[in-house]
Design a protein around this motif. Sequence first.
Motif, PDB file in Angstrom:
ATOM      1  N   ARG A  57       0.830  -1.206   0.000  1.00  0.00           N
ATOM      2  CA  ARG A  57       0.000   0.000   0.000  1.00  0.00           C
ATOM      3  C   ARG A  57       0.858   1.248   0.000  1.00  0.00           C
ATOM      4  O   ARG A  57       0.556   2.232  -0.673  1.00  0.00           O
ATOM      5  CB  ARG A  57      -0.925   0.007   1.217  1.00  0.00           C
ATOM      6  N   ASP A  58       1.924   1.239   0.795  1.00  0.00           N
ATOM      7  CA  ASP A  58       2.799   2.399   0.949  1.00  0.00           C
ATOM      8  C   ASP A  58       3.958   2.283  -0.034  1.00  0.00           C
ATOM      9  O   ASP A  58       4.939   1.576   0.219  1.00  0.00           O
ATOM     10  CB  ASP A  58       3.324   2.463   2.390  1.00  0.00           C
ATOM     11  N   MET A  59       3.850   2.975  -1.155  1.00  0.00           N
ATOM     12  CA  MET A  59       4.867   2.859  -2.190  1.00  0.00           C
ATOM     13  C   MET A  59       6.218   3.426  -1.741  1.00  0.00           C
ATOM     14  O   MET A  59       7.274   2.906  -2.122  1.00  0.00           O
ATOM     15  CB  MET A  59       4.396   3.578  -3.452  1.00  0.00           C
ATOM     16  N   THR A  60       6.194   4.467  -0.917  1.00  0.00           N
ATOM     17  CA  THR A  60       7.446   5.050  -0.445  1.00  0.00           C
ATOM     18  C   THR A  60       8.237   4.049   0.388  1.00  0.00           C
ATOM     19  O   THR A  60       9.442   3.849   0.188  1.00  0.00           O
ATOM     20  CB  THR A  60       7.173   6.313   0.390  1.00  0.00           C
ATOM     21  N   GLU A  61       7.548   3.395   1.319  1.00  0.00           N
ATOM     22  CA  GLU A  61       8.215   2.372   2.132  1.00  0.00           C
ATOM     23  C   GLU A  61       8.614   1.175   1.279  1.00  0.00           C
ATOM     24  O   GLU A  61       9.678   0.577   1.489  1.00  0.00           O
ATOM     25  CB  GLU A  61       7.293   1.916   3.268  1.00  0.00           C
ATOM     26  N   GLY A  62       7.765   0.829   0.322  1.00  0.00           N
ATOM     27  CA  GLY A  62       8.084  -0.278  -0.561  1.00  0.00           C
ATOM     28  C   GLY A  62       9.355  -0.019  -1.358  1.00  0.00           C
ATOM     29  O   GLY A  62      10.216  -0.902  -1.489  1.00  0.00           O
ATOM     30  N   GLU A  63       9.490   1.183  -1.866  1.00  0.00           N
ATOM     31  CA  GLU A  63      10.689   1.533  -2.625  1.00  0.00           C
ATOM     32  C   GLU A  63      11.925   1.511  -1.729  1.00  0.00           C
ATOM     33  O   GLU A  63      13.014   1.092  -2.153  1.00  0.00           O
ATOM     34  CB  GLU A  63      10.523   2.918  -3.259  1.00  0.00           C
ATOM     35  N   ARG A  64      11.757   1.933  -0.494  1.00  0.00           N
ATOM     36  CA  ARG A  64      12.894   1.913   0.441  1.00  0.00           C
ATOM     37  C   ARG A  64      13.354   0.482   0.705  1.00  0.00           C
ATOM     38  O   ARG A  64      14.555   0.178   0.675  1.00  0.00           O
ATOM     39  CB  ARG A  64      12.506   2.588   1.757  1.00  0.00           C
ATOM     40  N   VAL A  65      12.383  -0.405   0.949  1.00  0.00           N
ATOM     41  CA  VAL A  65      12.721  -1.805   1.207  1.00  0.00           C
ATOM     42  C   VAL A  65      13.346  -2.442  -0.028  1.00  0.00           C
ATOM     43  O   VAL A  65      14.328  -3.190   0.070  1.00  0.00           O
ATOM     44  CB  VAL A  65      11.463  -2.586   1.651  1.00  0.00           C
ATOM     45  N   ALA A  66      12.791  -2.159  -1.198  1.00  0.00           N
ATOM     46  CA  ALA A  66      13.335  -2.720  -2.436  1.00  0.00           C
ATOM     47  C   ALA A  66      14.788  -2.300  -2.629  1.00  0.00           C
ATOM     48  O   ALA A  66      15.637  -3.110  -3.025  1.00  0.00           O
ATOM     49  CB  ALA A  66      12.493  -2.269  -3.624  1.00  0.00           C
ATOM     50  N   LYS A  67      15.085  -1.043  -2.349  1.00  0.00           N
ATOM     51  CA  LYS A  67      16.460  -0.548  -2.476  1.00  0.00           C
ATOM     52  C   LYS A  67      17.385  -1.272  -1.505  1.00  0.00           C
ATOM     53  O   LYS A  67      18.503  -1.654  -1.859  1.00  0.00           O
ATOM     54  CB  LYS A  67      16.489   0.959  -2.214  1.00  0.00           C
ATOM     55  N   ASP A  68      16.901  -1.474  -0.285  1.00  0.00           N
ATOM     56  CA  ASP A  68      17.709  -2.193   0.711  1.00  0.00           C
ATOM     57  C   ASP A  68      17.968  -3.634   0.279  1.00  0.00           C
ATOM     58  O   ASP A  68      19.073  -4.157   0.437  1.00  0.00           O
ATOM     59  CB  ASP A  68      16.995  -2.189   2.072  1.00  0.00           C
ATOM     60  N   ILE A  69      16.932  -4.281  -0.273  1.00  0.00           N
ATOM     61  CA  ILE A  69      17.074  -5.671  -0.705  1.00  0.00           C
ATOM     62  C   ILE A  69      18.085  -5.780  -1.850  1.00  0.00           C
ATOM     63  O   ILE A  69      18.964  -6.646  -1.853  1.00  0.00           O
ATOM     64  CB  ILE A  69      15.720  -6.256  -1.124  1.00  0.00           C
ATOM     65  N   THR A  70      17.962  -4.880  -2.807  1.00  0.00           N
ATOM     66  CA  THR A  70      18.903  -4.888  -3.928  1.00  0.00           C
ATOM     67  C   THR A  70      20.325  -4.637  -3.442  1.00  0.00           C
ATOM     68  O   THR A  70      21.274  -5.299  -3.880  1.00  0.00           O
ATOM     69  CB  THR A  70      18.507  -3.834  -4.970  1.00  0.00           C
ATOM     70  N   GLY A  71      20.458  -3.713  -2.508  1.00  0.00           N
ATOM     71  CA  GLY A  71      21.780  -3.392  -1.990  1.00  0.00           C
ATOM     72  C   GLY A  71      22.437  -4.551  -1.260  1.00  0.00           C
ATOM     73  O   GLY A  71      23.656  -4.754  -1.360  1.00  0.00           O
ATOM     74  N   SER A  72      21.646  -5.337  -0.552  1.00  0.00           N
ATOM     75  CA  SER A  72      22.221  -6.420   0.249  1.00  0.00           C
ATOM     76  C   SER A  72      22.336  -7.737  -0.508  1.00  0.00           C
ATOM     77  O   SER A  72      23.174  -8.575  -0.175  1.00  0.00           O
ATOM     78  CB  SER A  72      21.403  -6.636   1.527  1.00  0.00           C
ATOM     79  N   THR A  73      21.493  -7.943  -1.537  1.00  0.00           N
ATOM     80  CA  THR A  73      21.538  -9.205  -2.289  1.00  0.00           C
ATOM     81  C   THR A  73      22.198  -9.069  -3.656  1.00  0.00           C
ATOM     82  O   THR A  73      22.595 -10.081  -4.240  1.00  0.00           O
ATOM     83  CB  THR A  73      20.122  -9.764  -2.511  1.00  0.00           C
ATOM     84  N   GLY A  74      22.251  -7.850  -4.165  1.00  0.00           N
ATOM     85  CA  GLY A  74      22.769  -7.651  -5.513  1.00  0.00           C
ATOM     86  C   GLY A  74      21.746  -7.952  -6.594  1.00  0.00           C
ATOM     87  O   GLY A  74      22.034  -7.820  -7.789  1.00  0.00           O
ATOM     88  N   ASN A  75      20.549  -8.350  -6.209  1.00  0.00           N
ATOM     89  CA  ASN A  75      19.494  -8.670  -7.163  1.00  0.00           C
ATOM     90  C   ASN A  75      18.860  -7.371  -7.672  1.00  0.00           C
ATOM     91  O   ASN A  75      18.239  -6.624  -6.904  1.00  0.00           O
ATOM     92  CB  ASN A  75      18.441  -9.552  -6.480  1.00  0.00           C
ATOM     93  N   GLN A  76      18.998  -7.126  -8.959  1.00  0.00           N
ATOM     94  CA  GLN A  76      18.453  -5.908  -9.560  1.00  0.00           C
ATOM     95  C   GLN A  76      16.982  -6.051  -9.957  1.00  0.00           C
ATOM     96  O   GLN A  76      16.352  -5.080 -10.358  1.00  0.00           O
ATOM     97  CB  GLN A  76      19.275  -5.547 -10.812  1.00  0.00           C
TER      98      GLN A  76
END
Length: 310
Positions: A57-76
């Motif tokens: 629902r919260d796109m801002t928080e979703g984008e933040r989490v997605a960035k964190d996930i990409t940063g820690s896993t390398g998955n683009q």
Amino acid sequence: MSAITTPFGFSSTATEVAQGIDLTGRRAVVTGASSGLGAATAHALAGTGAEVTLAVRDMTEGERVAKDITGSTGNQEVRVAHLDLTDPASVTAFTTAWEGPLHVLVNNAGVMACPEQYTEQGWEWQFATNHLGHFALTTGLHGALAADGAARVVVVSSTGHQRSPVVFDDVNFAFRPYDPWLAYGQSKTAGVLFAVEATRRWAGDNITANALMPGAIYTNLQRHTGGRGSGRVPAHLIKTVEQGAATSVLLATSPLLEGVGGRYFVDCNETEVIDRRSGTLHGVARYAVDPDNARRLWTLSEQLRSRSGL
């Protein structure tokens, strides 16, 4: 039918469960992935190489989490899409926009013991969020799941399901006083029954669905129940978020669950069927895995949506 057992248990983490799993080229959706269990589940799935969509629902928080996930896993290939499970138009927009096959759908989002509230359609808020929204989402994505050829649906339920069966004649508390815990229990029972019937109906499409109890974890889910200081669960039974996400990730990825559906898991293992409330976090009520109840709930869910013109 023997119970499914695994090498994992109470203390296992989502990362441990997913270790060695390669889902490169496969796609996953996790609802409620902007925090808590959903974020941890999405993180572990991204670690397997899967393309992961955070449905939030919260796109801002979703984008933040997605960035964190990409940063820690390398998955683009970590994406974010808007989804409000209480808004049928939002669910339809999500399913209509989806293109291509889908390997894993984790129905994780939920609310717990919230004050009495109803959607525009007159649906009780917890039943609408925890069950009807996910019902519409999953059935709307049926074609994508079938296209995968071996898709899995994961339903995050709760030991709270032992508080109430689905009261088919009054799911929306039109004739009985609203009780937040009975409403929660009913909605979580519905999730288990959905897994049972989806597995039966979609066996020809090689789609399996299983439900689970993640454990006692402090997340935003407790915002209506006193949170960390409520003292409902002994401290030694509290899990970290990563431990809580382990069973979801197991059901989504483990080769041990290939072709297995319609079952209920706790601490990464299938739990026993019970006829009385267990008083523990284990056990699944017999009414929650009853195939007749499961078929009846599916019919009711379709009727509720049809009556609302959805």
